[in-house]
Design an enzyme around this catalytic site. Structure first.
Site, PDB file in Angstrom:
ATOM      1  N   THR A  73     -10.339 -18.033   2.395  1.00  0.00           N
ATOM      2  CA  THR A  73     -11.672 -18.402   3.215  1.00  0.00           C
ATOM      3  C   THR A  73     -13.034 -17.857   2.613  1.00  0.00           C
ATOM      4  OG1 THR A  73     -10.551 -18.689   5.296  1.00  0.00           O
ATOM      5  CG2 THR A  73     -12.686 -18.576   5.440  1.00  0.00           C
ATOM      6  N   GLN A 191      -1.973 -23.503  -1.622  1.00  0.00           N
ATOM      7  CA  GLN A 191      -0.419 -23.738  -1.404  1.00  0.00           C
ATOM      8  C   GLN A 191       0.269 -24.049  -2.827  1.00  0.00           C
ATOM      9  OE1 GLN A 191       0.971 -23.334   1.444  1.00  0.00           O
ATOM     10  NE2 GLN A 191      -0.774 -23.340   2.763  1.00  0.00           N
ATOM     11  N   HIS A 213      -1.505 -13.917   1.248  1.00  0.00           N
ATOM     12  CA  HIS A 213      -0.673 -13.994   2.216  1.00  0.00           C
ATOM     13  C   HIS A 213       0.570 -15.094   2.373  1.00  0.00           C
ATOM     14  CE1 HIS A 213      -2.428 -16.607   5.508  1.00  0.00           C
ATOM     15  NE2 HIS A 213      -3.407 -16.140   4.842  1.00  0.00           N
ATOM     16  N   THR A 249     -15.951  -2.032  -1.237  1.00  0.00           N
ATOM     17  CA  THR A 249     -15.026  -1.052  -2.104  1.00  0.00           C
ATOM     18  C   THR A 249     -13.504  -2.066  -1.873  1.00  0.00           C
ATOM     19  OG1 THR A 249     -15.710   0.861  -1.359  1.00  0.00           O
ATOM     20  CG2 THR A 249     -13.222   0.921  -2.023  1.00  0.00           C
ATOM     21  N   CYS A 338      -4.107 -22.611  11.972  1.00  0.00           N
ATOM     22  CA  CYS A 338      -5.291 -22.503  12.560  1.00  0.00           C
ATOM     23  C   CYS A 338      -5.496 -23.137  13.897  1.00  0.00           C
ATOM     24  CB  CYS A 338      -6.322 -22.591  11.508  1.00  0.00           C
ATOM     25  SG  CYS A 338      -5.962 -22.169  10.061  1.00  0.00           S
TER      26      CYS A 338
HETATM   27  N1  PLP Z   1      -6.740 -23.360   2.337  1.00  0.00           N
HETATM   28  C1  PLP Z   1      -5.389 -23.683   2.485  1.00  0.00           C
HETATM   29  C2  PLP Z   1      -4.909 -24.787   2.066  1.00  0.00           C
HETATM   30  C3  PLP Z   1      -4.775 -22.797   3.635  1.00  0.00           C
HETATM   31  O1  PLP Z   1      -3.642 -23.277   3.869  1.00  0.00           O
HETATM   32  C4  PLP Z   1      -5.353 -21.703   4.088  1.00  0.00           C
HETATM   33  C5  PLP Z   1      -4.514 -21.039   5.296  1.00  0.00           C
HETATM   34  O2  PLP Z   1      -4.083 -21.485   6.007  1.00  0.00           O
HETATM   35  C6  PLP Z   1      -6.756 -21.653   3.725  1.00  0.00           C
HETATM   36  C7  PLP Z   1      -7.160 -22.272   3.006  1.00  0.00           C
HETATM   37  C8  PLP Z   1      -7.261 -20.390   4.291  1.00  0.00           C
HETATM   38  O3  PLP Z   1      -6.623 -18.957   3.858  1.00  0.00           O
HETATM   39  P1  PLP Z   1      -6.964 -17.514   4.184  1.00  0.00           P
HETATM   40  O4  PLP Z   1      -5.657 -17.384   5.393  1.00  0.00           O
HETATM   41  O5  PLP Z   1      -6.463 -16.779   2.893  1.00  0.00           O
HETATM   42  O6  PLP Z   1      -8.496 -17.487   4.514  1.00  0.00           O
END
Ligand code: PLP
Length: 658
Positions: A73, A191, A213, A249, A338
């Site tokens: 993000t 992904q 993650h 940091t 989400c």
């Molecule tokens: N883009 C995609 C395709 C994702 O699957 C995700 C996570 O669900 C994100 C962006 C956001 O990633 P992060 O959780 O590292 O902010």
């Protein structure tokens, strides 16, 4: 069946043991601040730069920038900010730079949301335009060709998180080049890491965010690749870390862990190869097909990541499937994590034109490249187990609530379960009700809508071959027994009758042709409850709760929560108390419910009304439990509102009770 099988890797993954060790070492031994000039700092700096060098090799970053971020993000924000600042600058210089923000229709919400946010904040006022996808979930290159010359910024993910659909990035690059598009290009590669080959510097991609993650690193660490020469504007300013490109940091524990994952990718041997992952997916797909006849995959497997399967079982909602899998200890999801709490239909499947009823049944099963044969064996066995639990003939109570989309209907049966009457059946459930009746060789005597109904009687009648509407005239009973005695139409249902009195339908047991007020147990339809019907429960078409008790003193429905420990203590202190599992029968079949070693007795929420009548007649303490605490809270609240003083539930459900 109690061990957990995690098949939701696209949401997040566990941490690779080597990554956890590396993080621990970074926190304990190599804890220095990489900006410090003493030995501790220098050791941390070395770890930081070694990890960056690894990331460069794995991503094929060439001379491009590779920055550490908190996750994708943040990487997306940074890329969007950089691109929009560049557009603003180009405009100022009078250069043609396009007026569209072109976003793949199936992008993760972080992308369009960030574009809208920064476009407004920076006053760039570009037009956000969705780039449609085809039925296979791939970008419409014909439309891209039309729009690309006007695009200032194009965002197209490498692989979709809900469906696993892999984008045709070469095709997109070709169209951008051939159309002479001035656009900057971001590819969300979250992904793709560890599942698709990457050679970013040899592509036209300007920005590529990654997230740790999703591939066995902890949450809170990510990467952003920026092509050499692509415009860049820092999102965070401060102490000048990351050569002033991303202050703050550094998250050294996360970086060390990500370094271990990147090392495993580079060295090979830890993660399964693409071919092995495809073979695993084939086995899981075969197990799914066998376990759930009629199952359809929502994207062609050949276009998807080898680790993602998105499927629908017709007539079974996503929620039911998730509950079923969860009961068997299998963690899957309906779509992106989400969106999980929003219960909205998937915009990804919508964009592909998947019919709404199929999208309402969609399930995403995803595994990570660490999944070995033993894991896949266990997944297949557990899937078969779920299939058997769903296929078993569902026990139907004498009074069954038919709930769909906030509407409630009711299915009544005789003592032997041979004859049924359906009142206000929701149309969406008609095929399922018909199948249930067929499976037990039962006969539907009547199906009708009360008042304005949901129109489902026509649907059900059409399938089962029963003329919808109150058949009437079958039998006459006298109502009341006091001074005013009405003689009304009634339908016999075993020893009971369903009598029609105006707009109300009364279920009870007559004696000598008289249905006395106190013998009426349930009332359906627009009942204006008569004082004589005080003991009866009213079953409504809509409403939460859909059951009420005229004349009862509803008790406050707060203070119903027990945690697992206090529930166990309450149950031991009250030997007559009943622990009730309100999950549906297939969930119970997939995995029985117990709280601290005490087994729960199954009474599905859909059968609660019938059972509630008895609990009110013979009160005993009740503790309800379900998967997450939602349905059990509904059950406890309902009983309190009906006047039961000792109804509780296990807050957090089995998810926390384990
Ligand atoms: N883009 C995609 C395709 C994702 O699957 C995700 C996570 O669900 C994100 C962006 C956001 O990633 P992060 O959780 O590292 O902010």
């Amino acid at each position: 069946m109690n061990s957990e099988l995690y098949l939701d890797a696209n949401a997040t993954s566990p941490v690779l043991p080597a990554a956890a060790e590396a993080a621990m070492a970074a926190m304990q031994a190599c804890f220095g601040n990489p900006s410090s000039s003493h030995a501790c700092g220098l050791r941390a700096k070395t770890l930081l730069e070694e990890t960056r060098a690894r990331a460069r090799r794995v991503l094929g970053a060439g001379a491009g920038r590779v920055l550490f971020t908190s996750g994708a993000t943040e990487g997306i924000q940074t890329a969007v900010l950089s691109a929009l600042c560049a557009v603003r600058e180009r405009r100022r210089r009078g250069e043609a730079c396009g007026e569209l923000l072109l976003v793949g229709a199936t992008e993760h919400k972080a992308v369009p949301e960030s574009l809208t946010h920064w476009n407004r904040l920076l006053g760039t006022n570009l037009e956000l335009r969705m780039l449609p996808v085809d039925a296979d979930g791939r970008h419409r290159l014909d439309l891209l060709r039309e729009l690309a010359p006007r695009a200032a910024f194009v965002c197209t993910m490498a692989a979709n998180n809900e469906t696993g659909v892999v984008s045709d990035l070469d095709g997109i690059a070709r169209v951008l080049a051939e159309s002479g598009s001035p656009a900057l290009w971001m590819v969300d590669c979250v992904q793709a890491l560890g599942k698709l080959p990457l050679g970013l510097a040899s592509t036209r991609i300007d920005y590529a965010p990654f997230s740790g993650h999703k591939l066995y690193a902890p949450k809170g660490i990510g990467l952003l690749y920026v092509r050499e020469g692509a415009p860049y504007t820092p999102l965070m300013c401060g102490g000048g870390q990351e050569a002033g490109q991303r202050s703050g940091t550094e998250n050294m524990a996360g970086i060390a862990a990500l370094g271990a994952v990147l090392g495993a990718l580079e060295e090979g041997g830890t993660f399964r190869t693409h071919a092995q992952l495809r073979a695993s997916r084939e086995r899981i797909a075969a197990a799914l097909r066998e376990a759930f006849p009629g199952l359809v995959f929502n994207v062609p497997l050949e276009h998807a990541l080898p680790t993602t399967l998105n499927f629908s079982v017709p007539g079974v909602s996503s929620k039911e499937m998730l509950d079923l899998f969860d009961a068997a200890g299998v963690r899957v999801s309906a779509g992106s994590a989400c969106s999980a709490a929003k219960a909205a239909p998937s915009y990804v499947l919508d964009a592909m034109g998947v019919p709404p009823e199929r999208s309402a049944s969609a399930v995403r099963l995803s595994f990570g490249p660490l999944a070995d044969d033993a894991f896949v064996d266990a997944a297949c066995a557990r899937i078969q187990h779920c299939g058997r639990a769903l296929a078993q003939t569902r026990p139907l109570a004498r009074l069954q609530q038919l709930e769909s989309g906030g509407a409630s209907g009711w299915l009544l049966s005789d003592e032997a379960g041979a004859y049924f009457i359906a009142i206000d059946p929701p149309a969406a459930l008609a095929p399922r009700i018909a199948a249930d009746l067929h499976a037990r060789g039962a006969r539907l005597l009547a199906c009708f809508d009360t008042g304005h109904g949901h129109g489902g009687a026509d649907a059900l009648g059409g399938i089962v071959g029963v003329t919808p509407g109150w058949p009437g005239g079958a039998q006459r009973v006298r109502l009341g027994g006091g001074e005013t005695v009405d003689t009304v139409d009634a339908l016999a249902l075993g020893q009971d009758v369903l009598a029609r009195s105006g707009d109300a339908y009364l279920l009870g047991r007559p004696e000598n042709g008289v249905l006395a007020g106190e013998a009426v147990r349930f009332v359906f339809g627009a009942a204006a409850p008569d004082a004589a019907l005080e003991g009866a429960l009213c079953c409504h078409r809509i409403g939460e709760p859909a059951v009420s008790r005229p004349g009862a003193d509803p008790l406050p429905d707060e203070g119903i929560d027990l945690d697992a420990t206090s529930a166990a203590a309450y149950l031991s202190a009250h030997p007559d108390a009943l622990l009730v599992d309100v999950r549906e029968p297939h969930e119970h079949a997939a995995g029985a419910a117990q709280v601290r070693g005490r087994m729960a007795q199954p009474v599905p929420l859909s059968q609660l009304a019938g059972q509630a009548a008895q609990w009110l007649r013979e009160p005993r303490p009740l503790v309800f439990v379900c998967r997450s605490g939602n349905r059990s809270a509904r059950a406890a609240r309902l009983l309190r509102r009906l006047g039961h003083a000792q109804a509780w539930h296990v807050a957090g459900g089995l998810a926390l009770a384990g």
